[in-house]
Motif scaffolding. Structure first.
Motif, short mmCIF file in Angstrom:
data_model
loop_
_atom_site.label_atom_id
_atom_site.label_comp_id
_atom_site.label_asym_id
_atom_site.label_seq_id
_atom_site.Cartn_x
_atom_site.Cartn_y
_atom_site.Cartn_z
N ALA A 370 0.83 -1.21 0.00
CA ALA A 370 0.00 0.00 0.00
C ALA A 370 0.86 1.25 0.00
N ARG A 371 1.97 1.23 0.74
CA ARG A 371 2.88 2.37 0.74
C ARG A 371 3.48 2.58 -0.65
N GLU A 372 3.78 1.49 -1.33
CA GLU A 372 4.34 1.59 -2.68
C GLU A 372 3.31 2.11 -3.67
N LEU A 373 2.05 1.71 -3.50
CA LEU A 373 0.99 2.11 -4.42
C LEU A 373 0.51 3.54 -4.18
N ALA A 374 0.65 4.02 -2.96
CA ALA A 374 0.05 5.31 -2.58
C ALA A 374 0.37 6.44 -3.55
N PRO A 375 1.63 6.69 -3.90
CA PRO A 375 1.90 7.81 -4.82
C PRO A 375 1.26 7.61 -6.19
N MET A 376 1.06 6.35 -6.60
CA MET A 376 0.48 6.08 -7.92
C MET A 376 -1.01 6.39 -7.97
N VAL A 377 -1.66 6.42 -6.79
CA VAL A 377 -3.10 6.67 -6.76
C VAL A 377 -3.43 8.00 -6.12
N GLY A 378 -2.41 8.79 -5.83
CA GLY A 378 -2.65 10.12 -5.26
C GLY A 378 -2.85 10.14 -3.77
N ALA A 379 -2.29 9.16 -3.05
CA ALA A 379 -2.44 9.09 -1.60
C ALA A 379 -1.09 9.30 -0.92
N ASP A 380 -1.12 9.65 0.35
CA ASP A 380 0.10 9.81 1.13
C ASP A 380 0.59 8.44 1.58
N ALA A 381 1.88 8.14 1.40
CA ALA A 381 2.41 6.81 1.70
C ALA A 381 2.30 6.47 3.18
N ASP A 382 2.60 7.43 4.07
CA ASP A 382 2.53 7.16 5.51
C ASP A 382 1.10 6.87 5.95
N GLN A 383 0.15 7.67 5.42
CA GLN A 383 -1.25 7.43 5.77
C GLN A 383 -1.74 6.10 5.21
N ALA A 384 -1.31 5.77 4.00
CA ALA A 384 -1.71 4.49 3.40
C ALA A 384 -1.16 3.34 4.22
N GLY A 385 0.09 3.46 4.69
CA GLY A 385 0.66 2.41 5.52
C GLY A 385 -0.10 2.24 6.82
N LEU A 386 -0.47 3.36 7.46
CA LEU A 386 -1.22 3.29 8.71
C LEU A 386 -2.61 2.70 8.48
N ALA A 387 -3.28 3.13 7.40
CA ALA A 387 -4.62 2.61 7.10
C ALA A 387 -4.57 1.11 6.83
N ALA A 388 -3.56 0.66 6.09
CA ALA A 388 -3.44 -0.77 5.80
C ALA A 388 -3.16 -1.57 7.06
N GLU A 389 -2.36 -1.01 7.96
CA GLU A 389 -2.02 -1.71 9.20
C GLU A 389 -3.25 -1.90 10.08
N LEU A 390 -4.15 -0.91 10.07
CA LEU A 390 -5.32 -0.96 10.95
C LEU A 390 -6.54 -1.59 10.29
N ALA A 391 -6.52 -1.74 8.97
CA ALA A 391 -7.74 -2.10 8.23
C ALA A 391 -8.35 -3.43 8.66
N LYS A 392 -7.51 -4.38 9.08
CA LYS A 392 -8.02 -5.70 9.44
C LYS A 392 -7.94 -5.97 10.94
N ALA A 393 -7.67 -4.93 11.72
CA ALA A 393 -7.55 -5.12 13.17
C ALA A 393 -8.84 -5.65 13.78
N ASP A 394 -9.99 -5.26 13.21
CA ASP A 394 -11.27 -5.67 13.80
C ASP A 394 -11.52 -7.17 13.69
N LEU A 395 -10.68 -7.89 12.92
CA LEU A 395 -10.85 -9.34 12.84
C LEU A 395 -10.63 -10.00 14.21
N SER A 396 -9.93 -9.30 15.10
CA SER A 396 -9.72 -9.83 16.46
C SER A 396 -10.81 -9.40 17.43
N SER A 397 -11.72 -8.54 17.00
CA SER A 397 -12.74 -8.01 17.92
C SER A 397 -13.81 -9.05 18.20
N GLU A 398 -14.45 -8.92 19.35
CA GLU A 398 -15.51 -9.85 19.73
C GLU A 398 -16.74 -9.69 18.85
#
Length: 723
Positions: A370-398
């Motif tokens: 996602a960090r590599e793709l971010a500049p190609m789609v007009g997104a910030d690499a750091d924000q894309a990395g953070l979003a990708a890291e958190l995107a599946k966190a809810d799989l551990s939720s009750e």
């Protein structure tokens, strides 16, 4: 012409099986009747929780007599051949006729099949249907061998004509077909006779049974919306739940209840999921606030207290369910606000696939991509990395453990609760999309980056462990993932070089570290496992790429063909563009294909294609015959005919327009310039003989044809276009 009525009455049939079972009953019975010679005017099938019904109109009273001739072996054929023919015909040698043919005397069998009454045929067909019915799951009961989805209690099978009603004689495992049925289990117990389908339907209605599932669904929805409207509310539409509930009741009675105030602050999706999955309740929303405030339940009977007791019981059960949901919600919120890293750490111990590691490893791969793709789609690499890291966190939720269908959506709530921006939280829900050909495509740059990374990681991962779709089997939904990549790229007008992107992901450090683990797992097992990046192929442009990347691009191209075919672009036109350089840029490829499709739809384009193929065929045959390649350029000084000189000029003009148009990726202009060659090429072939006796002129004209091929092939590989 009699009408046929069949009812198979049993214990409750699961709602999910009813519609398919009604169609199977209709198809199997009517196919059997027609095969036996009984044609009919029309047929309709119905289902309720306790019965499958088939009504056939305008049927023949009996099958017609038939005379069939079969040609057999020669009279002097081996005895085994003659005996085999006799067994197939059910005759003896004395029954056969000998006839002279150009090949000698041959045996013929003349088989007379007398007509049979409809009742006899129906009994046979219905027994075969019941014994071989394709239930997804079935059971035996008692001491018999008959299998049915639930114990079968009775069979109604009657023929009705102008003379009256006749019961079809059928006895099956202790059940004898008759002319009687029964109504609602509680509101109208007892059996009653019927004389026709109209009589049957009317008596069932009086016995509190709505036979038609569509009528039940319409009745439920009308009553539900009226109840909600009277309270200033609206029912949340759910066609799947409506169909299911219509299969749970024979006499639908809609009731509206309240949700306890303690649960009204739960997310509306949680309320909907809990009520839908556990209770089969419809959600009722306040249009002003968007909150779910009430529910609609569907009872299977009228009661003296107008459903008050039923509602009270439902509300008690619902409160217990929602108390669990509230506990999950509160506990999940506490973790989200304190440290979502707890969930991410838990995913390190959740296996994604035994050859591809844990969910934690998968998240790290997606984050890097996602960090590599971010500049190609007009997104910030750091924000894309953070979003990708958190995107599946809810799989551990009750909450997601209890309601898996809420994954992503709950992540959005939890990430916002943790204090992250809304655009990062939205990625958790949107990165799963698109899930199908009609699903919405994310448009926010962060969501696009993570969605692409998620799907590309899925594809590359399963490609490297050789878990590819085969035939109709696609257990990991890789076709859906590839179509998602196609739609994301085209919808967002992205310019991506997929080959290099996939290759770098395959041989990147994240995959390399995983490979060492997989290699250890396969050690000593006779595995053919190949390390990522070790199966390299050199492309015409000199690049060395992993063979898996090349194969995966071909798979994505196949999904692109399906996608474009649905938009009216032929597969051969797409193939002509896939053959061109830069075919891993799907956006570029589609623009080229659409421009070519538009040109070939015109008369000039169609005729140009024929002219190109003629030039290519003549040139290819000459090159094969002469053993040389005619590609050294033609000289206009050897042109003798005006049409030949005009073609020289037209080719120069076309090239002058096509080259800059292609450089600018202006495919419509390039295709139009190519189409303008139609007239001069037609005139050339009409007036000029290419293979003339003058070898100098012949070579010059073949080189001229080579220019036609070269210029047209710079736009698309027209050799792959049919026609």
């Amino acid at each position: 012409m009699p009408d046929l009525l069949i009812e198979l009455f049993s214990e409750e049939i699961p709602a999910r099986m009813q519609a398919r079972a009604a169609e199977d009953l209709k198809q199997r019975v009517t196919d059997g009747l027609v095969e036996a010679g009984l044609t009919y005017a029309g047929a309709a099938a119905f289902s309720t929780p306790r019965r499958l019904t088939l009504a056939v109109e305008g049927m023949l009273a009996g099958s017609p007599a038939r005379r069939e001739e079969r040609k057999g072996p020669r009279v002097d054929a081996p005895e085994k051949a003659i005996q085999g023919f006799l067994r197939g015909a059910g005759l003896t040698v004395e029954d056969l006729e000998q006839r002279d043919t150009p090949k000698g005397a041959v045996y013929f069998a003349v088989i007379e099949k007398p007509g049979r009454p409809a009742a006899e045929i129906i009994a046979e067909v219905l027994e075969t249907t019941i014994r071989n019915f394709p239930w997804p799951k079935s059971m035996r009961w008692g001491s018999g061998s008959l299998r049915w989805v639930r114990p079968l209690h009775s069979i109604l099978c009657i023929l009705t004509d102008e003379t009256g009603t006749t019961t079809v004689p059928l006895a099956l495992e202790g059940l004898t077909a008759g002319d009687r049925t029964e109504g609602h289990r509680f509101m109208a117990p007892g059996r009653f006779p019927v004389a026709s389908f109209e009589d049957y339907e009317a008596k069932l209605k009086r016995a509190h049974v709505m036979l038609n599932p569509s009528e039940r669904a319409d009745h439920i929805w009308a009553d539900a919306t009226n109840l909600a409207f009277a309270a200033g509310l609206e029912v949340v539409e759910d066609k799947g739940l409506l169909a299911e509930v219509a299969g749970l009741v024979e006499w639908p009675v809609t009731l509206m209840g309240r949700i306890d105030d303690a649960f009204l602050d739960l997310p509306p999706e949680v309320l909907q999921a809990s009520m839908r999955e556990h209770q089969k309740f419809f959600s009722v929303r306040n249009p002003a606030s968007g909150r779910i405030e009430r529910f609609i339940t569907v009872a299977n009977r009228d009661t003296a207290d107008q459903g008050a007791t039923i509602l009270a019981g439902n509300q008690r059960v619902l409160s217990a369910r929602l108390a669990d949901a509230k506990f999950f919600w509160d506990n999940d919120l506490r973790i989200a606000r304190s440290d979502m890293g707890i969930w991410l750490q838990a995913l390190e111990n959740v296996t994604f696939h035994n050859k591809l590691g844990s969910q934690g490893e998968r998240i790290r791969r997606i984050t890097a991509l996602a960090r590599e793709l971010a500049p190609m789609v007009g997104a910030d690499a750091d924000q894309a990395g953070l979003a990708a890291e958190l995107a599946k966190a809810d799989l551990s939720s009750e909450m997601v453990y209890e309601f898996p269908e809420l994954q992503g959506l709950m992540g959005r709530y939890y990430i916002e609760a943790a204090g992250h921006p809304a655009e990062i939280a939205a990625v958790a829900q949107e990165h799963y999309s698109p899930l199908g050909p009609s699903d919405d495509v994310p448009t926010a740059p962060l969501s696009v980056a993570v969605a692409l990374a998620d799907k590309l990681d899925t594809l590359t991962g399963f490609w490297t462990i050789d878990e590819k779709p085969t035939g109709s089997k696609d257990p990991f939904a890789l076709r859906r993932a590839a179509l998602g990549v196609v739609r994301l790229i085209l919808t967002q007008d992205l310019k991506l070089g997929l080959l290099d992107l996939i290759h770098h992901h395959l041989v990147g450090s994240v995959y390399e570290s995983r490979h060492s683990v997989v290699r250890e797992q396969h050690k000593g097992k006779g595995s053919t496992f190949i390390a990522f990046g070790q199966s390299l192929r050199t492309l015409p442009d000199g690049r060395k790429l992993d063979q898996n990347a090349i194969d995966l691009l071909a798979f994505i191209h196949d999904r692109l063909k399906v996608y474009l075919r649905d938009q009216g672009i032929r597969h051969d036109i797409i193939d002509a563009c896939i053959a061109m350089e830069g075919n891993d840029d799907l956006n570029l490829l589609v623009k080229r294909a659409r421009a070519l499709n538009d040109v070939l739809a015109t008369e000039d384009g169609e005729n140009l294609l024929q002219g190109f193929k003629r030039a290519n065929n003549i040139l290819s045959q000459a090159e094969e015959k002469d053993g040389v390649e005619y590609s050294y350029g033609a000289d206009i000084k050897f042109a003798g005919d005006d049409s030949e000189k005009a073609l020289f000029a037209a080719l120069d003009a076309a090239k002058a327009r096509i080259d800059p148009a292609l450089a600018a990726q202006d495919f419509p202009t390039a295709m139009a310039a190519m189409a303008n060659l139609r007239a001069p090429i037609d005139a050339f072939f009409e007036n000029v003989q290419v293979n003339t006796d003058n070898q100098t002129v012949r070579r010059n004209r073949l080189n001229l044809l080579s220019q036609i091929r070269s210029i047209c092939s710079s736009v698309a590989d027209l050799t792959r276009v049919e026609g």
